[in-house]
Design an enzyme around this catalytic site. Structure first.
Site, mmCIF file in Angstrom:
data_model
loop_
_atom_site.group_PDB
_atom_site.id
_atom_site.type_symbol
_atom_site.label_atom_id
_atom_site.label_comp_id
_atom_site.label_asym_id
_atom_site.label_seq_id
_atom_site.Cartn_x
_atom_site.Cartn_y
_atom_site.Cartn_z
ATOM 1 N N GLY A 6 34.940 -64.260 -0.987
ATOM 2 C CA GLY A 6 34.680 -64.808 -2.315
ATOM 3 C C GLY A 6 35.995 -65.100 -2.984
ATOM 4 C CG LEU B 287 31.170 -57.558 7.309
ATOM 5 C CD1 LEU B 287 31.078 -56.159 6.705
ATOM 6 C CD2 LEU B 287 30.063 -57.768 8.327
ATOM 7 N N GLY B 288 32.125 -61.302 4.705
ATOM 8 C CA GLY B 288 31.893 -62.184 3.572
ATOM 9 C C GLY B 288 33.210 -62.490 2.898
ATOM 10 C CE LYS C 9 34.933 -55.855 -3.025
ATOM 11 N NZ LYS C 9 34.444 -55.723 -4.420
ATOM 12 C CB CYS D 105 -3.521 3.996 -1.081
ATOM 13 S SG CYS D 105 -3.299 2.546 -0.035
ATOM 14 C CB CYS D 106 -6.544 0.638 -2.323
ATOM 15 S SG CYS D 106 -6.157 -0.232 -0.795
ATOM 16 C CG ASP E 298 25.857 -59.355 -11.081
ATOM 17 O OD1 ASP E 298 24.794 -60.005 -11.182
ATOM 18 O OD2 ASP E 298 26.859 -59.773 -10.472
ATOM 19 N N GLY F 65 38.708 -62.331 -2.656
ATOM 20 C CA GLY F 65 39.297 -61.946 -1.385
ATOM 21 C C GLY F 65 38.215 -61.901 -0.335
ATOM 22 C CG HIS G 191 -1.891 -1.097 1.260
ATOM 23 N ND1 HIS G 191 -3.045 -1.059 0.528
ATOM 24 C CD2 HIS G 191 -1.898 -2.291 1.921
ATOM 25 C CE1 HIS G 191 -3.737 -2.169 0.730
ATOM 26 N NE2 HIS G 191 -3.050 -2.945 1.561
#
Ligand code: 04L
Length: 630
Positions: free
Chosen positions: A376, A373-374, A394, A142-143, A487, A379, A129
């Protein structure tokens, strides 16, 4: 107060008249001279004269400013050179009227406050305003509008600043890499996590602080400067553009309805809330709110947009930005089941790409290895610690595979950083045995996790869908980079804290020079995850990854079962290619999910969806709204 003063640079001081504000009744209309100070964060005024500042009488935080504009001459108590600062405080709007001595003084103040407020991220209103609300007439002069909070009648001014844009326009913009030369405006980013430097040359990050980005030409590590002028490398995924929604702790970018419920229920606090992207209406947002009232724990509200582009949940309270809507509903329930309180506690920062900015080489003295943990043919994988950060390591078994291909895997991984891909931290190549160090995922491979929790998980299709969506996100990232996994399977995904799932790759399918692995006739080839074109012509593509993703979805919804169980690889080839048959719908799998799987198993690769299509379909299912899942 003392800390405010010591930490901020003063930008402007003047002695100005201000109209007294009686915030509650608007009765007194007298004026007082005040010592005004504008600094980086506040507009403050004090008792006293220009030379001597007294007690602080008022303070407006610049981010709360909503407009700084001239008032038309004679509109306010017949005075000239008046300007107004509209601001937001305690979820209400107020206007401070200030009288300058002349137009020059007024113009410099208006510009200075406006510029600094914008710099601080203020959300300006679209209209203001140019007159004032008069108590005697009970309207604006103003309005003719009758309410003090009636929207403005004149378009508000915004300083021309290239790096300032309202949040909703900022979002779709792609970040373009700019190196040195063409860089004009400062790139201001905000840290969303703390970061402790790991290496010489890294810069410390403090959550919430601002940083200027000096060089973003590298992907994962950017060069930045903090407020004190210190420079160094920072992880790019720890900062967000200053006006991006992602700097807010309550904003969770593209999580599903299911995930929002899991996060909020884990926190289990009344009023705990978050805002997420709506998946049923792209580009819109949803507010998810936790309450103990009633039987429904988490409620979801669409944040809508009105014709003026303002955001709202309840149409009586529309605001120019989402942070404004959140701010409003923190103070007023405004139709929600309760007021918004705190966002969920965030558990941990995401992984950085490597432990520091420079080299990926890890000093074996910083590394402790523990339980296996695992293992293969390549390694073994062990639990470990790098300077107290849990990691998986790994360890290469010497002589089983070329050192080169082992390092090749690590090299490939340096290119990747996504919340749904296993993150590489570094390598040990300067000492034997050589090792690859990645983030540790607490719960191991997805297929085992599914099988272990089969009874519980098969009752929760939304959780299973959430697993698929996360894998899909990781795959979208790979597809976008034209990277073919080759994979993908549940055994090659890992599960971490809070049901996070990440795509990994333990098989090294692409490096092993072993025919048993790489030839589709070999015994180690993942035939059950391979589409006809791979089985027939070894034609790998992102669409062959999509086929495998369909099988992965099948694994998820069957609770970790072996696909085509009881069938030999050769039988599967026959079954899929010659008979053109497919896996059957797992017992507990919703029809709509199975439809998506079948689409992944189109015989012709070009008829299969891409990962982005899949992501969209899956998150549509997760949003509930339009489609019943079961
Ligand atoms: C458990 N938690 N086992 C684990 C790795 C885990 C590993 N957390 N990580 C094993 C890739 C490449 N390479 C790991 C991906 C993976 C657990 O075994 C390591 C890779 O994944 C982490 C090095 C490299 C890729 C150590 C917990 C087991 C590459 C993806 C509890 C049992 C290119 C896409 C019980 C493109």
């Amino acid at each position: 107060m003392a800390s405010r003063e010591s930490s901020c640079n003063i930008l402007k001081i003047d002695y100005l008249m201000k109209r007294s504000q009686n915030k509650n009744t608007f009765t007194s209309e007298n004026y007082k001279g005040r010592h005004f100070v504008l600094d980086e964060y506040y507009l403050r005024y004090f008792d006293g004269k220009l030379e001597k500042r007294g007690k602080e009488k008022g303070c407006i935080a610049l981010p709360n400013v909503r407009a700084v504009e001239n008032v038309e001459n004679r509109m306010l108590d017949n005075r000239d050179n008046v300007f107004q600062v509209m601001y937001h405080e305690n979820s209400d709007f107020f206007t401070l009227y200030i009288v300058a001595l002349n137009t020059d003084q007024r113009d410099t103040w208006v510009t200075a406050i406006r510029q600094q407020a914008q710099k601080q991220g203020a959300n300006f209103v679209p209209k203001y305003h140019k007159g004032v609300w008069t108590k005697t007439l009970r309207k604006y002069n103003c309005c003719d509008q009758l309410y003090r909070n009636a929207p403005g009648c004149e378009v508000a001014t915004h300083e021309q600043q290239e790096n300032v844009m309202p949040v909703q326009q900022q979002r779709p913009q792609q970040q373009v890499s700019v190196n040195g030369a063409s860089k004009k405006e400062a790139k201001v980013y905000v840290a969303i996590y703390d970061y402790q430097p790991a290496e010489e040359g890294d810069l410390e990050l403090a959550c919430g602080e601002e940083y200027e980005i000096l060089d973003d030409s590298r992907e994962h590590w950017w060069q930045a400067k903090d407020k004190k002028g210190n420079q160094g490398y920072i992880p790019a995924n720890y900062v967000k553009r200053k006006f991006d929604l992602e700097i807010y702790d309550w904003y969770y970018k593209d999580i599903t309805r299911q995930r929002s419920e899991a996060i909020l229920q884990e926190d289990n606090r009344e009023g705990c809330f978050l805002v997420r992207d709506s998946s049923s209406t792209p580009g819109m947002y949803t507010l998810s709110l936790f309450t103990n009232e009633g039987s429904v724990l988490v409620r979801h509200y669409h944040i809508r947009k009105d014709s003026e582009g303002k955001f709202y949940i309840s149409d009586k309270h529309a605001y120019p930005s989402i942070p404004d809507v959140v701010h409003y509903h923190k103070h007023n329930s405004g139709g929600l089941v309760c007021r918004l309180r705190e966002p969920p506690r965030r558990h941990s920062a995401p992984s950085t790409a490597g432990f520091g900015h420079g080299k990926w080489e890890i000093d074996p003295d910083d590394l402790e290895t523990g339980e296996q943990l695992g293992s293969g043919c390549f390694g073994s994988v062990n639990r470990g610690k790098w300077r107290n950060t849990p990691v998986a390591v790994k360890v290469m078994k010497c002589g089983t595979m070329s050192e080169e291909s082992f390092v090749e895997e690590a090299k490939t991984m340096t290119q990747l950083n996504h919340p749904n891909l296993v993150q590489l931290y570094g390598v040990v190549t300067k000492a034997k045995p050589i090792m690859i160090v990645v983030e540790l995922m607490r719960f191991g491979a997805l297929n085992n996790y599914l099988a272990r929790h089969k009874n519980r998980l098969l009752q929760q299709p939304m959780t299973l869908l959430e697993f698929c969506i996360q894998v899909c996100k990781g795959m979208c990232y790979l597809e976008q980079r034209k990277f073919i996994h080759r994979d993908l399977a549940a055994r090659n995904c890992l599960v971490g804290q809070d049901h996070v799932v990440k795509v990994a790759d333990f098989g090294l399918a692409r490096y092993v020079i072993d025919d048993e692995y790489t030839s589709s006739a070999g015994t180690k080839f993942p035939v059950k995850w391979a589409p006809p074109e791979v089985l027939s012509y070894t034609r790998f593509s992102s669409k062959s990854d999509v086929w495998a993703f369909g099988v992965l979805m099948w694994e998820v919804f069957s609770g970790g079962e072996m696909p085509y169980s009881g069938m030999k690889n050769l039988d599967v080839v026959d079954y899929v290619i010659t008979s053109n048959r497919r896996l059957q719908k797992p017992m507990m799998c919703p029809e709509l999910m199975f439809k998506v799987m079948m689409h992944c198993w189109e015989a012709k690769p070009e008829r299969r969806p891409g990962f982005p299509d899949l992501h969209q379909r899956l998150s549509g299912l997760a949003d509930g709204g339009d489609y019943p899942l079961v």
